[in-house]
Design an enzyme around this catalytic site. Structure first.
Site, mmCIF file in Angstrom:
data_model
loop_
_atom_site.group_PDB
_atom_site.id
_atom_site.type_symbol
_atom_site.label_atom_id
_atom_site.label_comp_id
_atom_site.label_asym_id
_atom_site.label_seq_id
_atom_site.Cartn_x
_atom_site.Cartn_y
_atom_site.Cartn_z
ATOM 1 N N LYS A 14 25.965 -39.038 -3.660
ATOM 2 C CA LYS A 14 24.844 -39.964 -3.518
ATOM 3 C C LYS A 14 23.883 -39.324 -2.110
ATOM 4 O O LYS A 14 24.507 -39.086 -1.253
ATOM 5 C CB LYS A 14 24.995 -41.266 -3.297
ATOM 6 C CG LYS A 14 23.726 -42.049 -3.537
ATOM 7 C CD LYS A 14 24.405 -43.716 -3.109
ATOM 8 C CE LYS A 14 23.355 -44.721 -3.326
ATOM 9 N NZ LYS A 14 23.582 -46.174 -3.572
ATOM 10 N N SER B 82 22.130 -48.985 -6.976
ATOM 11 C CA SER B 82 21.336 -47.822 -6.396
ATOM 12 C C SER B 82 21.901 -46.446 -6.630
ATOM 13 O O SER B 82 21.310 -45.555 -6.341
ATOM 14 C CB SER B 82 20.779 -48.159 -5.082
ATOM 15 O OG SER B 82 22.211 -48.186 -4.158
ATOM 16 N N SER C 46 25.772 -51.480 -6.064
ATOM 17 C CA SER C 46 25.234 -50.288 -6.244
ATOM 18 C C SER C 46 26.260 -49.040 -6.756
ATOM 19 O O SER C 46 25.934 -48.160 -7.122
ATOM 20 C CB SER C 46 24.553 -49.676 -4.935
ATOM 21 O OG SER C 46 23.510 -50.455 -4.855
#
Lengths: 548, 548
Positions: A131, A208, A232
């Site tokens: 990420k 997310s 997330s």
């Protein structure tokens, strides 16, 4: 309309990322979501069978073959770089692409292997995606902010987990998109725009860790790192048919991972793997813990890996979630499937009555996570001039942000969180009087969300995140476990439902069998605090009964 | 002058506590501190030899004798109740006295033993004393506030650690004084007045676990529970010749221990044993951890007891503390003694250069602990009308309190604390290149404070607490280890010293060989975070070389 400076910066960044894709890997034409909803299937058609076959292995298998010399690191890395390049064009999932560096690393690993006749570590040659928040030297960690573009990370800021991955022999090749400040369950920012779901490109990948979800969802990575402060890791894992671990605070090292409101001390964002295979996820988690991250991260508690050793049948708690919300038909079916298969295999299921309601826990979650009244986000957006996006959790409907708490209010909320934790723990322990095993329930099972996914741009407040946020507040361990896929022929619209309230009605009416067809559906397998080993075992158990 | 309501309440409370002492245990005349500076010696004279002999045993010995039937629980409990009653008259150390309840409990234990021919738990019949903060049903936990007097604790609020003590078979008989809100290194409140040092009644017992220090210091308890957020276990332990453990946050369960600013999440008060014997302290700590406190306290990390297993010679870091402050001669001598004896026994000593200065760490400690600007303390004092005492850390010289921080400032300080922790950890690890063992130093040794103690009422700002506060900020584990006693004939006034600054001059001039004569001197043996087992081992090692 004049183009503002932040818009130019964002556009240039997008182009720079796109330019990292070698020409020969550029698609002549990107098919529309309607033409090719499933990116994995599309890659299957585009790419040679040998490459698809390698991408269909698990990490455990792949690492074995590399260690045997069947495949070189360079070969494997090239395959995953190419898949990521294609997938980025199909879903807009990469925030940073650094193939050259990855291929160099792969060559070094091959050289080491040739010279020493052994691998450098258990993940030798395995491509791992990250990420955007994970800091790598010389690469941006913009986390969706235009103001943070073109500010490459310095050596001293490299994330601890990136160093651990290096030591294990992994190859890093891409970072993936996040919403601004990671404060949304949809992955969109003024830099990159939106990321599509790789299993059903007509809908959102979730968030997310949405870029990661999309990437791993089409096996353009076999395991990626996401982060989770309210769902997330779990939501994009669920939306893309993956296993995703949200461990307890700092069980895995978060040190030097860039974060928003990074020093808010009560509900901590955690880093966790998102993987196509539960055994891969387990291996990865164990390897990171075995590296003793607490020696270099003061926040990590020194808890070694402790294998979960219950060999008998398990006892699961189910919560009646219909009291909170309408649950979309595919999710309802997934829960029913899991329940039936568990019972069939001799596991036990009891009704679990949470002592605090999920919306109540979510309310406290919001007050804690947004206690600065959105000050940091506003300031960071002001730096570049970009507008605050309406998806951001702290923003009210008019774009304004909530009121900043004072210290006393914040500390009071810390006390309330502790009280909720005590009450929930106590109830969990008390279930020993309800189970046949005499133990408290081994785990809880519940949905990730009430909705299957959402169309791009639709992630609004009525999609409540309380099913996931509650476990961040309690700091429990959860593994998202894939169960099934939405099926337009089975998961029909229910006409008899009486909505609980206005928002519930919106959520109810949002179900669209045609739109969601093919979207994966996962559930949360929940274990108590710092019981990552157990949460993984729950997920293994569910996967086993589903495949039996 | 009119007597205010809060004064009446306080006076009545004092009288009620005093009234719990049976008439036959009342001293005819309380000797002055000058007549009888050492309460332990005075008790020796007052009490029968058989009683003194029993009070001179360790807990391990005593528990063994009780388990063999040599002594009954009732006999042992009566002896310690009587000692506590006498000591309270000599030092004003008890906030709550509940002998009747203790004797009932002892009888029950004896009955159990008679019926089952075995003990109820490893602490069967051992009297354990508690700092006022520990909640017991039906008894106040006023923590120095007049407003909290006559508000007995309800069953649901009983401290987890009190329940654990019950399960282990301990007998609870007194609670001990604290300064208001535990926010001072001197033990004084508007309820109880001041508590004297039981080893030298002319000076302070220290604080905030000062009542506990006085009580255990004269063996009117063999082990008591204190708490520590800035030195509150360690300082009174040192001032009274005891071993005292400050573990890392929540290694021992703090759940339902009453606290001030209880939900401030960055620098946590911890509960820890204060004992006359290091083996007793070790046993106690192990027993509490073995009870798996994390099952009932969400804040406890699930870290089982892990014996520290280094059998070779150890390597210690010494810090040159003279750069920060003048160190009183007895303390300087204590450090020198320890150093020489360690070297003589083959242990290694290296110079340790802290990467952040102690005053700098203390400054951050203050900002964090006092971040509410004293709001809670002011409000609690306002409830009864009692004035805020000038000893309280948050109060400025004019009695006003410091400014309340905003959320962003508080979170920034959380980030700074984390940074300091990383830097300190990193430096500690780097010492492996300086030691002969090849390991990083096993522990650090340094003073508790620059001053030997203080006269009642003198604990002002120039007695800096930075040597203890730093380790709360870092969350390291520390065992106060007794070394020697101030000696007027050896620890002479130094005339050549050039003070570093005005405050240092005050501290330097405060040394008074006659006043401090006989006051115990301890040092801090420090280990990294969550290494309580190691900190205890360091203390055992030091005690061994001192007694060899």
């Amino acid at each position: 309309m004049t183009i503002e400076f932040w818009q130019e910066t964002a556009e240039l960044k997008r182009k720079n990322v796109a330019a990292q894709v070698p020409k020969e890997w550029m698609l002549e034409r990107v098919p529309t979501p309607e033409e090719e909803p499933n990116a994995y299937e599309y890659l299957k058609k585009c790419l040679p069978k040998e490459e698809n076959d390698i991408a269909d292995l698990t990490i455990i298998e792949l690492a074995q073959e590399i260690a045997r010399g069947t495949f070189s690191s360079l070969q494997v890395t090239t395959i995953f770089c190419r898949r990521a390049a294609l997938l980025h064009q199909l879903t807009n999932c990469c925030s940073e692409i650094f193939f050259a560096r990855a291929l160099d690393r792969a060559k070094e690993l091959d050289q080491y292997f040739a010279q020493n006749d052994k691998v450098i570590g258990p993940l030798h040659g395995i491509p791992i995606s990250l990420k955007d928040q994970v800091n790598l030297e010389g690469i941006d960690s913009a986390i969706g902010y235009v103001s943070l573009v073109n500010k490459p990370i310095k050596r001293a800021q490299i994330s601890n987990i990136a160093n651990i991955l290096d030591d294990l022999g992994a190859v890093l090749y891409v970072k993936t998109t996040t919403p601004v400040a990671m404060m949304s369950a949809e992955t969109v920012s003024n830099i990159y725009g939106s990321t599509l779901n790789s299993c059903n490109r007509k809908v959102s990948c979730g968030g997310s860790s949405g870029g990661e979800g999309a990437l791993v969802g089409a096996r353009a990575s076999l395991l990626g790192l996401g982060t989770d402060i309210g769902g997330s890791v779990r939501i994009p894992s669920g939306f893309q048919g993956l296993y995703g671990l949200r461990g307890s605070s700092n069980r895995l090292p978060y040190c030097n991972i860039r974060n928003s409101m990074a020093n808010q001390p009560l509900v901590c964002s955690v880093v966790g793997p998102m993987a196509t295979d539960i055994e891969d996820l387990k291996l990865f988690t164990k390897l990171v813990i075995d590296s003793k991250p607490w020696l270099k991260d003061p926040k990590c508690p020194p808890i070694p890996w402790r294998e979960f050793k219950v060999s008998e049948k398990l006892s699961f708690g189910f919560i009646d979630v219909s009291v909170y919300s309408y649950i979309h038909p595919p999710i309802k079916r997934a829960l029913k499937m899991v329940k039936e298969r568990l019972l069939k295999e001799g596991h036990e299921i009891i009704q679990f009555e949470p002592p605090i309601s999920f919306p109540q826990m979510a309310e406290l979650w919001h007050r804690i996570v947004c206690a600065d009244g959105g000050r940091e986000i506003s300031e960071e957006c002001r730096r570049s001039g970009e507008p605050i996006r309406e998806e951001i959790l702290v923003a009210n409907d008019d774009g304004s942000v909530s009121k900043e708490a004072c210290i006393t209010e914040f500390w009071d909320d810390a006390g309330l969180q502790y009280k909720y934790q005590q009450e929930f723990d106590q109830y969990w322990l008390s279930t020993s009087s309800m189970t046949k095993t005499g133990r408290p329930v081994d785990g809880l099972l519940l949905p990730l969300s009430a909705v299957t996914s959402y169309k791009i741009g639709d992630c609004k407040n009525f999609f409540s995140l309380f099913f996931t946020q509650a476990f961040n507040l309690l700091d429990y361990t959860v593994v998202t476990t894939p169960v099934t896929k939405a099926d337009r022929d089975v998961d029909l619209i229910e006409t008899q439902y009486q909505p609980l309230n206005k928002l519930d009605e919106l959520s109810y009416k949002y179900y669209d069998p045609e739109l969601f067809h093919g979207t994966p559906v996962g559930i949360q397998a929940v274990a108590p605090r710092y019981e990552e080993e157990r949460a993984i075992h729950l997920s293994q158990t569910i996967s086993k009964v589903l495949n039996s």
